[in-house]
Design a protein around this motif. Structure first.
Motif, PDB file in Angstrom:
ATOM      1  N   SER A  93       5.999   3.148  12.713  1.00  0.00           N
ATOM      2  CA  SER A  93       5.902   2.954  11.272  1.00  0.00           C
ATOM      3  C   SER A  93       4.626   2.207  10.905  1.00  0.00           C
ATOM      4  N   LEU A  94       4.324   1.157  11.657  1.00  0.00           N
ATOM      5  CA  LEU A  94       3.098   0.397  11.437  1.00  0.00           C
ATOM      6  C   LEU A  94       1.870   1.282  11.652  1.00  0.00           C
ATOM      7  N   ALA A  95       1.865   2.074  12.728  1.00  0.00           N
ATOM      8  CA  ALA A  95       0.726   2.930  13.038  1.00  0.00           C
ATOM      9  C   ALA A  95       0.476   3.938  11.922  1.00  0.00           C
ATOM     10  N   LEU A  96       1.536   4.536  11.402  1.00  0.00           N
ATOM     11  CA  LEU A  96       1.380   5.483  10.297  1.00  0.00           C
ATOM     12  C   LEU A  96       0.741   4.812   9.084  1.00  0.00           C
ATOM     13  N   ALA A  97       1.204   3.603   8.773  1.00  0.00           N
ATOM     14  CA  ALA A  97       0.663   2.882   7.617  1.00  0.00           C
ATOM     15  C   ALA A  97      -0.813   2.555   7.808  1.00  0.00           C
ATOM     16  N   ILE A  99      -1.478 -12.889   8.183  1.00  0.00           N
ATOM     17  CA  ILE A  99      -2.206 -12.095   7.204  1.00  0.00           C
ATOM     18  C   ILE A  99      -2.460 -10.671   7.680  1.00  0.00           C
ATOM     19  N   ALA A 100      -2.537 -10.459   9.001  1.00  0.00           N
ATOM     20  CA  ALA A 100      -2.674  -9.071   9.473  1.00  0.00           C
ATOM     21  C   ALA A 100      -1.452  -8.265   9.057  1.00  0.00           C
ATOM     22  N   PHE A 101      -0.292  -8.915   9.078  1.00  0.00           N
ATOM     23  CA  PHE A 101       0.912  -8.196   8.716  1.00  0.00           C
ATOM     24  C   PHE A 101       0.985  -7.948   7.211  1.00  0.00           C
ATOM     25  N   LEU A 102       0.564  -8.929   6.402  1.00  0.00           N
ATOM     26  CA  LEU A 102       0.548  -8.730   4.958  1.00  0.00           C
ATOM     27  C   LEU A 102      -0.365  -7.566   4.581  1.00  0.00           C
ATOM     28  N   VAL A 103      -1.499  -7.454   5.264  1.00  0.00           N
ATOM     29  CA  VAL A 103      -2.407  -6.341   5.002  1.00  0.00           C
ATOM     30  C   VAL A 103      -1.759  -5.017   5.407  1.00  0.00           C
ATOM     31  N   ALA A 104      -1.005  -5.026   6.520  1.00  0.00           N
ATOM     32  CA  ALA A 104      -0.323  -3.803   6.937  1.00  0.00           C
ATOM     33  C   ALA A 104       0.655  -3.329   5.866  1.00  0.00           C
ATOM     34  N   LEU A 105       1.289  -4.258   5.153  1.00  0.00           N
ATOM     35  CA  LEU A 105       2.177  -3.877   4.063  1.00  0.00           C
ATOM     36  C   LEU A 105       1.390  -3.244   2.919  1.00  0.00           C
ATOM     37  N   ALA A 106       0.209  -3.792   2.620  1.00  0.00           N
ATOM     38  CA  ALA A 106      -0.636  -3.188   1.584  1.00  0.00           C
ATOM     39  C   ALA A 106      -1.032  -1.771   1.981  1.00  0.00           C
ATOM     40  N   PHE A 107      -1.327  -1.580   3.275  1.00  0.00           N
ATOM     41  CA  PHE A 107      -1.668  -0.248   3.765  1.00  0.00           C
ATOM     42  C   PHE A 107      -0.495   0.712   3.595  1.00  0.00           C
ATOM     43  N   ALA A 108       0.722   0.221   3.837  1.00  0.00           N
ATOM     44  CA  ALA A 108       1.902   1.076   3.700  1.00  0.00           C
ATOM     45  C   ALA A 108       2.068   1.545   2.262  1.00  0.00           C
ATOM     46  N   VAL A 109       1.854   0.650   1.307  1.00  0.00           N
ATOM     47  CA  VAL A 109       1.957   1.033  -0.102  1.00  0.00           C
ATOM     48  C   VAL A 109       0.860   2.040  -0.453  1.00  0.00           C
ATOM     49  N   ALA A 110      -0.367   1.806   0.033  1.00  0.00           N
ATOM     50  CA  ALA A 110      -1.469   2.727  -0.251  1.00  0.00           C
ATOM     51  C   ALA A 110      -1.202   4.112   0.326  1.00  0.00           C
ATOM     52  N   ALA A 111      -0.696   4.155   1.561  1.00  0.00           N
ATOM     53  CA  ALA A 111      -0.430   5.440   2.211  1.00  0.00           C
ATOM     54  C   ALA A 111       0.740   6.167   1.558  1.00  0.00           C
ATOM     55  N   SER A 112       1.700   5.431   1.013  1.00  0.00           N
ATOM     56  CA  SER A 112       2.884   6.040   0.421  1.00  0.00           C
ATOM     57  C   SER A 112       2.643   6.489  -1.016  1.00  0.00           C
ATOM     58  N   ALA A 113       1.930   5.675  -1.792  1.00  0.00           N
ATOM     59  CA  ALA A 113       1.797   5.936  -3.217  1.00  0.00           C
ATOM     60  C   ALA A 113       0.517   6.666  -3.590  1.00  0.00           C
ATOM     61  N   ASN A 114      -0.578   6.433  -2.865  1.00  0.00           N
ATOM     62  CA  ASN A 114      -1.871   6.981  -3.263  1.00  0.00           C
ATOM     63  C   ASN A 114      -2.302   8.202  -2.457  1.00  0.00           C
ATOM     64  N   LEU A 115      -2.197   8.129  -1.132  1.00  0.00           N
ATOM     65  CA  LEU A 115      -2.749   9.192  -0.298  1.00  0.00           C
ATOM     66  C   LEU A 115      -2.125  10.567  -0.564  1.00  0.00           C
ATOM     67  N   PRO A 116      -0.782  10.695  -0.681  1.00  0.00           N
ATOM     68  CA  PRO A 116      -0.229  12.027  -0.938  1.00  0.00           C
ATOM     69  C   PRO A 116      -0.799  12.668  -2.197  1.00  0.00           C
ATOM     70  N   THR A 117      -0.917  11.864  -3.266  1.00  0.00           N
ATOM     71  CA  THR A 117      -1.408  12.414  -4.527  1.00  0.00           C
ATOM     72  C   THR A 117      -2.882  12.789  -4.430  1.00  0.00           C
ATOM     73  N   ILE A 118      -3.666  11.979  -3.728  1.00  0.00           N
ATOM     74  CA  ILE A 118      -5.082  12.300  -3.552  1.00  0.00           C
ATOM     75  C   ILE A 118      -5.251  13.619  -2.801  1.00  0.00           C
ATOM     76  N   LEU A 119      -4.544  13.774  -1.688  1.00  0.00           N
ATOM     77  CA  LEU A 119      -4.693  14.989  -0.876  1.00  0.00           C
ATOM     78  C   LEU A 119      -4.173  16.221  -1.612  1.00  0.00           C
ATOM     79  N   TYR A 120      -3.040  16.090  -2.288  1.00  0.00           N
ATOM     80  CA  TYR A 120      -2.524  17.223  -3.064  1.00  0.00           C
ATOM     81  C   TYR A 120      -3.506  17.613  -4.170  1.00  0.00           C
ATOM     82  N   SER A 121      -4.083  16.613  -4.854  1.00  0.00           N
ATOM     83  CA  SER A 121      -5.023  16.893  -5.940  1.00  0.00           C
ATOM     84  C   SER A 121      -6.260  17.629  -5.434  1.00  0.00           C
ATOM     85  N   LEU A 122      -6.718  17.237  -4.253  1.00  0.00           N
ATOM     86  CA  LEU A 122      -7.951  17.830  -3.716  1.00  0.00           C
ATOM     87  C   LEU A 122      -7.723  19.183  -3.071  1.00  0.00           C
ATOM     88  N   PHE A 123      -6.545  19.406  -2.486  1.00  0.00           N
ATOM     89  CA  PHE A 123      -6.379  20.586  -1.624  1.00  0.00           C
ATOM     90  C   PHE A 123      -5.276  21.567  -2.040  1.00  0.00           C
TER      91      PHE A 123
END
Length: 539
Positions: free
Chosen positions: A258-262, A416-440
């Motif tokens: 889960s961490l690696a995916l994020a 703080i490394a873990f807090l950043v990993a949580l920010a990455f999880a939110v970015a990967a869950s909320a932003n990346l899918p929409t960006i890739l769908y919009s572009l492709f």
């Protein structure tokens, strides 16, 4: 080794706080002069948000490295490696591999399609109001999580530097960091912030490089000898286990997946990183900047491997864990061991510079998102003048700065490394899918975009709230006395990221309305070729 521990404790207590503060203030003074000089050319919204698109690929690559190599990269990862060995190094691998996703799928296409913010891409062929509101919400959420991590790093660092271990002292330091950050953004905009990040990247990589050479020199330039010394350190209760996977995530390998995916997918969805692609004049320079960033970040993470195990060998895991600042104190304590108070002062000043540069980048991204996407595009329907928009961005900066200070006080003691990993999880869950769908994906719709962003954001945040990170154990934010942890994993990525992609698909295929095929085709041409300077006007 007991003598070494005693020496470290004595040095920590005897070091001159005036020296440390003087080094830090010198950096702030120099960079503030640069920020003020850069602000003289801020005459438009493009200057404030994107630095006038005047930076070369190499300069922007350094700035991206400065933005990306946060306090988590330096303090958190070094501490994670010193305490957990191989499993701690996995943070470095995840953060680095993530850049390949950003380079191959996002960087050039985002630069070709957008104007200032991530929402420019997402709303290019979709309905402006709902998409920009959702994108602004996810941008603010990711930026806030990341800001919390940097503020926690500031508090932990000053605890070690000045021997301040009380809440009031740490809160005061966090407030000072917040005020300086606000000044950087208000005065210099993106151009001033970019130069701060460039200077900080050079200092951080040079400082980490010098410490790496020093550690290797003490062990005959043999990394194997460093590892052997870390294993044999009497404070290392785990023995050779620090060289093998499983020390931190062996009990729950799904948590590691889960961490690696994020980490791997999160970078391409981080708003403050995406915004850096708009500061260069061409798509070619955007590609060059990412290539430069990959090299610089990769070299730095190799340094953290040596520094983490070097701290385990020369300082000791117990000393690190019990020091003010806890796990985040590994790199500063190693600097103290190597070069005494002077090197500690320099490295700590660089770490402070790291925090200041990153929070400034996050703040300008969040304020730009609100002013450009919510105020101008939604509330004013695109009729606000650039001067009005920048004024709102500056007011938003003050609000975000205040919230970051309050939030940073609330997360003291968290890794703080873990807090950043949580920010990455939110970015990967909320932003990346929409960006890739919009572009492709030409059939992507407004409903799909909103469902993906809001669903990805809510699922990630809710899973975090009901995870062991927040309650149910002694290392949780609320401690062991409160227990409502019903989600077993510490990172939500393995659930929330696929859910974000699924909701984007489901919302699109069930949407009775279809977006304009003409705009979809125009976006594809522009994304792939860079043809067209501004987004089309939609009626």
């Amino acid at each position: 080794m007991n003598a070494t521990i005693l020496h470290l404790e004595q040095s920590t207590g005897q070091q001159n706080p005036v020296l440390n503060i003087a080094i830090f203030l010198s950096f702030v003074a120099v960079t503030m002069v640069i920020v003020i000089r850069a602000s003289r050319s801020n005459k438009s919204a493009a200057d404030f948000y994107a630095g006038g698109r005047s930076f070369s690929g190499r300069q922007n690559g350094l700035a991206i490295a400065g933005d990306y190599l946060s306090a988590a990269s330096f303090l958190g990862i070094c501490g994670a490696i010193a305490i957990n060995g191989y499993d701690g190094f996995m943070y470095s691998i995840g953060f680095l591999v993530a850049w390949l996703v950003a380079l191959l799928l996002v960087a050039e296409l985002m630069r070709n399609t957008a104007k200032f913010t991530m929402a420019d891409v997402l709303s290019f062929r979709l309905r402006q109001r709902p998409v920009r509101m959702a994108a602004a919400l996810t941008t603010l959420a990711v930026s806030f999580f990341y800001l919390l991590a940097q503020m926690a790093g500031a508090g932990g660092l000053v605890s070690l530097l000045l021997g301040i271990d009380d809440t009031l002292g740490q809160s005061l330091v966090i407030a000072v960091v917040g005020v300086v950050m606000i000044l950087y953004v208000l005065i210099g905009g993106m151009k001033g912030t970019t130069w701060v990040q460039i200077i900080k990247a050079v200092l951080l990589i040079a400082g980490a490089g010098a410490m790496t050479v020093w550690v290797l020199a003490l062990k005959g330039f043999s990394f194997g000898a460093v590892l052997e010394a870390a294993v044999e350190n009497p404070e290392n209760a785990n023995g050779a286990a620090i060289l093998a996977p499983g020390l931190q995530y062996g009990a729950n390998p799904i948590d590691f997946v889960s961490l690696a995916l994020a980490l791997v997918l999160g970078t391409a969805g981080l708003p403050h990183v995406l915004m850096r692609f708009y500061t260069v004049p061409t798509a070619r320079e955007a590609r060059r900047s990412v290539v430069w960033a990959i090299w610089l970040i990769g070299i730095f993470y190799l340094f953290t491997l040596v520094l983490g195990y070097g701290a385990a060998a020369l300082v000791g895991p117990e000393t690190i864990a019990s020091a003010p600042g806890g796990q985040n104190s590994a790199a500063p304590l190693l600097a103290l061991h190597l070069g005494g108070p002077l090197l500690l002062g320099f490295i700590s000043a660089v770490a402070f510079a790291t925090i200041l540069a990153v929070v400034a980048g996050l703040t300008i991204t969040a304020s730009a998102s609100f002013a450009h996407d919510v105020y101008n595009s939604v509330l004013k329907k695109g009729q606000a003048s650039p001067k009005q928009e920048v004024k709102v961005a500056k007011i938003t900066t003050l609000v975000i700065g205040g919230l970051a200070i309050l939030g940073g006080i609330g997360v003291q003691g968290q890794n703080i490394a873990f807090l950043v990993a949580l920010a990455f999880a939110v970015a990967a869950s909320a932003n990346l899918p929409t960006i890739l769908y919009s572009l492709f994906w030409s059939r992507f719709t407004t409903r799909g975009a909103v469902w993906s962003m809001i669903g990805g954001l809510l699922s990630a945040v809710l899973l975090i709230a009901f995870s062991p990170v927040v309650s149910g154990n002694e290392t949780a934010m609320l401690g062991a006395g409160v227990d409502f942890a019903i989600f077993p994993l510490k990172n939500p990525g393995i659930i929330s990221i696929p859910l974000g992609f699924f909701l984007g698909w489901l919302g699109s295929v069930t949407d009775p309305g279809r977006e304009s095929p003409k705009l979809a085709a125009e976006m594809e041409v522009r994304a792939l070729t860079g043809y067209g300077a501004e987004p089309p006007v939609k009626h």
